[in-house]
Scaffold this motif. Structure first.
Motif, PDB file in Angstrom:
ATOM      1  N   GLY B 105      24.718 -63.748 -24.346  1.00  0.00           N
ATOM      2  CA  GLY B 105      24.476 -63.004 -23.119  1.00  0.00           C
ATOM      3  C   GLY B 105      25.672 -62.199 -22.681  1.00  0.00           C
ATOM      4  O   GLY B 105      25.545 -61.204 -21.970  1.00  0.00           O
ATOM      5  N   ARG B 212      23.095 -70.659 -18.646  1.00  0.00           N
ATOM      6  CA  ARG B 212      22.944 -69.465 -19.444  1.00  0.00           C
ATOM      7  C   ARG B 212      23.459 -68.328 -18.578  1.00  0.00           C
ATOM      8  O   ARG B 212      23.062 -68.188 -17.419  1.00  0.00           O
ATOM      9  N   TRP B 214      23.045 -65.270 -18.263  1.00  0.00           N
ATOM     10  CA  TRP B 214      22.225 -64.200 -17.678  1.00  0.00           C
ATOM     11  C   TRP B 214      21.510 -64.643 -16.403  1.00  0.00           C
ATOM     12  O   TRP B 214      20.950 -63.834 -15.705  1.00  0.00           O
TER      13      TRP B 214
END
Lengths: 423, 538
Positions: B105, B212, B214
């Protein structure tokens, strides 16, 4: 061949590595260095070497006198002279003989070069494997110090020159001049980004001139006999004589001193006694393993100078002539070379680090009869991505044999594909 | 100044600027792995190659300074081919474990593959195996297979921290980043290597497998762990901060920050939070914040009526913002109370001293700012507070975001000094020695839950921003202080921090012309900055 013996003259004199023998029985005998240091201006020495057209004997063929001129005037740091004796190019074994047989002529050349550059310190970077050479050189340096030819105020003048042997550890890439400088500094022998060039920022941040052993050993003759005498040998653009180390399938392999421009065919058939055992010539690598291979036809047309070999698509390189007769499996021969470059890549630059191994993997696939037709294009494409895209020339050196082998001997490689007769 | 044309856009740049920086100016991003503006040039990734008119072959942009009249092409067929080739080379031995990689990401390999790669794999051979999950330091894990050998981390440890723990070992395709035998990557800036790692080779233990990336929201703000005021980006997810990363500000922290500061958000947001009012020695009352403020005001009013206005003391704080300190001074002046400049965070351990780089011995983010307000408002010294406590002239004390007790004890003043107070109130985000000692404690938002400005050790005025909302029932300083003023019978409107700053800037020559808008993301130096004075040390 006596007239060609600028470099090899003392090799046949027993114990020429001893300073007494060198001074009494050998050419120069430190008298040339004495004459230069006591009577000449450094700029005149530089100019003489430039006029002689002496080109670097390590492989690139760059004019030594021009290189010397790159040292900035009025630099704030001293200039270092570095003798590149890291002779690692496969097929090349000339500098080793110079150091083993005649170290004093090399040191004399270094004194002259050091004086021309006004360098207070000279290094001799000797490849790790060359044990005898390193001992002979160290012994010769000790003798030269004792005789007052090295150290403070040499030949009774104001010029001082210290000389130090630095042993390499056998990494091919340390023969690249900036890799060599990193190694001298005690670091991993990674080549450095240029610019700045070593003549401006070299060892320990000081201007440094890196010259090949053979180049430096050629210098006493030029200063003793003059530019014209030197230029009687060789060609207009490639003056002088050069050592060629012939290995492989000839009757008499060895180190030969020849004037540049000498026909390769004559070297193979007259000087070296022809191809061994009545076999036929298949291929010649004329300038160390990094030079593109020549077919028998090309080899028999070529002359041994920088320009002629460029014309036939190869290089004079280090003068390492590798001869292959008709018994040679070219796929095996290339695999040997790709393995070497994959092993010797320093691993800094992405294309070389990954590419040399990839090339080796694919060539191994040919060798093991697992390759496909597509692998030819794949190899050429990888070669293209590795050409001129890295910090030093190792990547290019790895590419030349691959490209030349698979194009010039494609039929042999075809037989190694899964569809070929070899599969 | 040299003019250079990059893909048809002419830009004028400083002499010596390299082509990557010049291209930024022309609105072009030249992809690169090894180049970093704050590290030496390595030129090894070969990703930034461009074509220069008149040149023999493509050159690396990172090591090519502009020359006047240079014409550069960053998007030719040859350049695109070489970029694709570099990516293909890098992926040859990359494990392609993006689904379990924390860098996914925000990984340069991923980004560039989508932008410049998109080839079909031609690899038939096995990959080179290298060490994985190497615990190389207190905060850092190394996965040598993911590494692209850009050497940024090595150069960081050589050039920035000068500790030299990391090196590239072996040769060719077996090259791997590693740590020297018997060494640990334990320098105080070690997590920076995970920021500059363009791939997932170096990851931060505290952030591994936490988020994560993102999903994370980003807010630019300032680290409050010491007087340096490093510029950071706070990454957060649903009101929870997940990490700090340094944000470039060449006047403060370049692109770096220390590990202590980076990990300080956990302590700030979670450890020992004061989330409810505390009533010590009082009957359990309403927990509604407005009622609490009224309770505080009632107690203060009682002391005022018994001992007079000056018997009430307010304390400024080097931890609080310029705006909050300004409001404290205004409340004090509105009710005729005494004002003191004292306290702050207790000093760190001796090893936690000023390191001459980014870590400051002063662990308060706004000592200089509080000092400015103190001088403007004529606040009394720590010694004066001690004397007033001894003499009994101050009978009630209001401490705002200030561990007065902890600091005083640390500097040798007995905590029992505060026992004599008739009323001691602490407005605080955390349970500290002052809260423990106080008669009443009122919860307060942390700096990560509020807006304001600090003045760092060098006199740079910088804005910090609200990253997450305060917990329910917890007010920000700029809300709480006017409410307290009104409860005490003074007139004070609730102004936004920007409005408070405006009124402050109107009064103080050091802030003349500044505003939250002017300060922006990189701050401004104090006007005619006054030399720092050690304030708050009792």
């Amino acid at each position: 061949m006596e007239g060609y013996r600028i470099l090899k003259h003392n090799w046949t004199i027993p114990s020429a590595w001893d300073i007494d023998v060198y001074r009494k029985q050998c050419t120069f005998g430190y008298e040339t260095a004495r004459k230069v240091v006591t009577t000449m201006e450094p700029s005149a020495v530089r100019e003489t070497v430039k006029q002689a057209g002496l080109r670097g004997r390590g492989g690139a063929g760059f004019p030594a006198g021009v290189k010397w001129g790159f040292v900035p005037k009025n630099a704030s740091k001293p200039t270092y002279l570095i003798n590149n004796a890291d002779e690692g190019e496969p097929g090349t074994f000339k500098d080793r003989y110079i150091m083993e047989r005649d170290p004093h002529q090399m040191i004399e050349g270094m004194i002259i070069a050091g004086f021309a550059l006004q360098a207070p310190q000279a290094y001799i970077y000797i490849r790790g494997e060359l044990g005898l050479a390193a001992r002979r050189v160290q012994n010769a340096i000790d003798q030269a110090y004792a005789a007052g030819f090295l150290g403070k105020g040499i030949f009774g003048t104001g010029y001082s020159l210290e000389m130090t042997v630095h042993r390499g550890a056998g990494a091919y890439v340390c023969g690249e001049e900036t890799g060599l400088i990193s190694s001298i500094e005690g670091k991993k022998g990674n080549p450095r980004l240029k610019p700045p060039f070593p003549a401006v920022v070299g060892a320990f941040g000081a201007p440094s001139i890196v010259n090949n052993t053979e180049t430096l050993t050629s210098i006493p003759y030029i200063l003793e006999h003059g530019v014209e005498a030197y230029r009687t040998f060789g060609t207009e653009k490639s003056p002088g004589t050069k050592l060629f180390t012939v290995s492989g399938h000839v009757e008499k392999p060895g180190v030969y001193e020849l004037p540049l421009g000498f026909p390769l065919k004559k070297l193979l058939y007259d000087v070296c006694g022809g191809i061994r055992g009545g076999h036929k010539l298949k291929a010649v690598i004329p300038g160390g393993s990094s030079a593109p291979v020549l077919t028998a036809d090309e080899a028999e047309r070529a002359n041994l100078d920088y320009e002629s070999l460029m014309e036939v698509g190869s290089m004079l390189g280090s003068g390492g002539v590798i001869v292959m007769d008709d018994t040679t499996d070219m796929v095996w021969a290339l695999k040997n070379l790709t393995h070497f470059y994959a092993h010797e890549s320093c691993g800094q630059c992405t294309p070389c680090r990954e590419g040399t191994r990839w090339l080796d993997d694919i060539v191994t696939r040919f060798y093991e009869n697992r390759a496909t037709e597509e692998d030819f294009d794949r190899l050429l494409d990888i070669c293209d991505s590795m050409s001129g895209t890295t910090i030093c020339a190792l990547s290019d050196a790895a590419v030349f044999p691959v490209k030349s082998f698979i194009t010039k001997f494609r039929d042999e490689f075809e037989k190694h594909t899964v569809h070929g007769t070899g599969g | 100044m040299p003019k250079v044309t990059i893909d048809g856009v002419e830009v004028t740049v400083e002499p010596g600027t390299n082509l990557i920086e010049a291209a930024y100016k022309a609105g072009k991003t030249i992809p690169h792995f090894c180049y970093h503006p704050k590290l030496s040039i390595a030129g090894n990734c070969r990703m930034c190659m461009v074509e220069i008119e008149g040149g023999r072959r493509p050159e690396v942009a990172c090591n090519t300074p502009v020359r006047d009249g240079m014409v550069v092409h960053t998007d030719t067929e040859r350049v695109r081919k070489l970029r694709k080739a570099v990516l293909e080379f890098l992926f040859l031995n990359h494990p392609l474990d993006c689904p379990i990689c924390d860098k996914a990401g925000e990984c340069k390999l991923q980004d560039y593959y989508l932008e410049h790669g998109k080839y079909v794999s031609r690899l038939q051979e096995g990959k080179v195996r290298k060490p994985k999950r190497l615990d190389i330091g207190k905060h850092v894990i190394l996965d040598a297979e993911r590494c692209v050998l850009c050497s940024r981390c090595v150069r960081f440890c050589d050039e920035v921290t000068r500790t030299g723990e990391l090196r590239i070992f072996e040769r060719g395709a077996h090259c791997n980043i590693g740590i020297h035998p018997d060494a640990r990557l334990d320098n105080r800036y070690s997590i920076c290597v995970t920021d500059i790692c363009p791939v997932g080779a170096l990851t931060c233990k505290e952030f591994r497998f936490q988020s994560r990336v993102w999903y994370l929201e980003q807010t630019p703000t300032i680290c409050g762990a010491c007087a340096n005021g490093c510029n950071i980006v706070a990454y957060h997810y649903r009101g929870e901060i997940r990490r700090f990363m340094p944000r470039r500000n060449d006047a403060v922290n370049d692109t770096w920050m220390c590990d202590d500061g980076r990990l300080s958000f956990t302590a700030t947001q979670q450890h020992d939070r004061l989330l409810e009012p505390r009533y010590s020695g009082l009957e359990t009352g309403e927990r509604e914040i407005t009622t609490v403020v009224e309770q505080v005001a009632k107690r203060i009013a009682a002391v005022r009526s018994r001992h007079g206005d000056r018997a009430v003391g307010f304390v400024l704080s080097p931890r609080a913002s310029l705006e909050e300190n300004h409001l404290i001074a205004r409340v004090a002046s509105a009710v005729g109370a005494s004002l003191f400049m004292v306290g702050g965070n207790p000093a760190g351990s001796p090893e936690d001293d000023d390191d001459g780089f980014l870590i400051r011995a002063d662990k308060n983010p706004n000592t200089r700012g509080a000092d400015l307000v103190a001088r403007r408002a004529g606040a009394s010294s720590p010694a004066a507070l001690v004397a007033a406590l001894e003499a009994g002239t101050v009978r009630a004390l209001v401490c705002f975001n200030n561990d007065v007790v902890g600091k005083a004890v640390g500097s040798g003043v007995p905590a029992t000094r505060f026992d004599e107070l008739e009323f001691f109130v602490a407005i605080s985000a955390h349970v500290d020695a002052t809260v423990e000692k106080a008669d009443m404690a009122v919860p307060l938002a942390t700096y990560l839950e509020s807006d304001g400005t600090w003045v760092n050790h060098a006199g740079l005025v910088q804005r910090y921003r609200r990253v997450v909302v305060p917990p329910e029932g917890v007010l920000q300083g700029w809300e709480l202080l006017p409410a307290l003023a009104r409860a005490l019978g003074a007139e004070m409107e609730t102004w936004s921090p920007a409005r408070v700053f405006q009124s402050l800037a109107g009064e103080m020559p050091e802030l003349a012309g500044l505003s939250h808008g002017v300060l922006g993301d990189i701050g401004s130096l104090l006007i005619a900055a006054t030399p720092p004075e050690v304030a708050g040390s009792s």
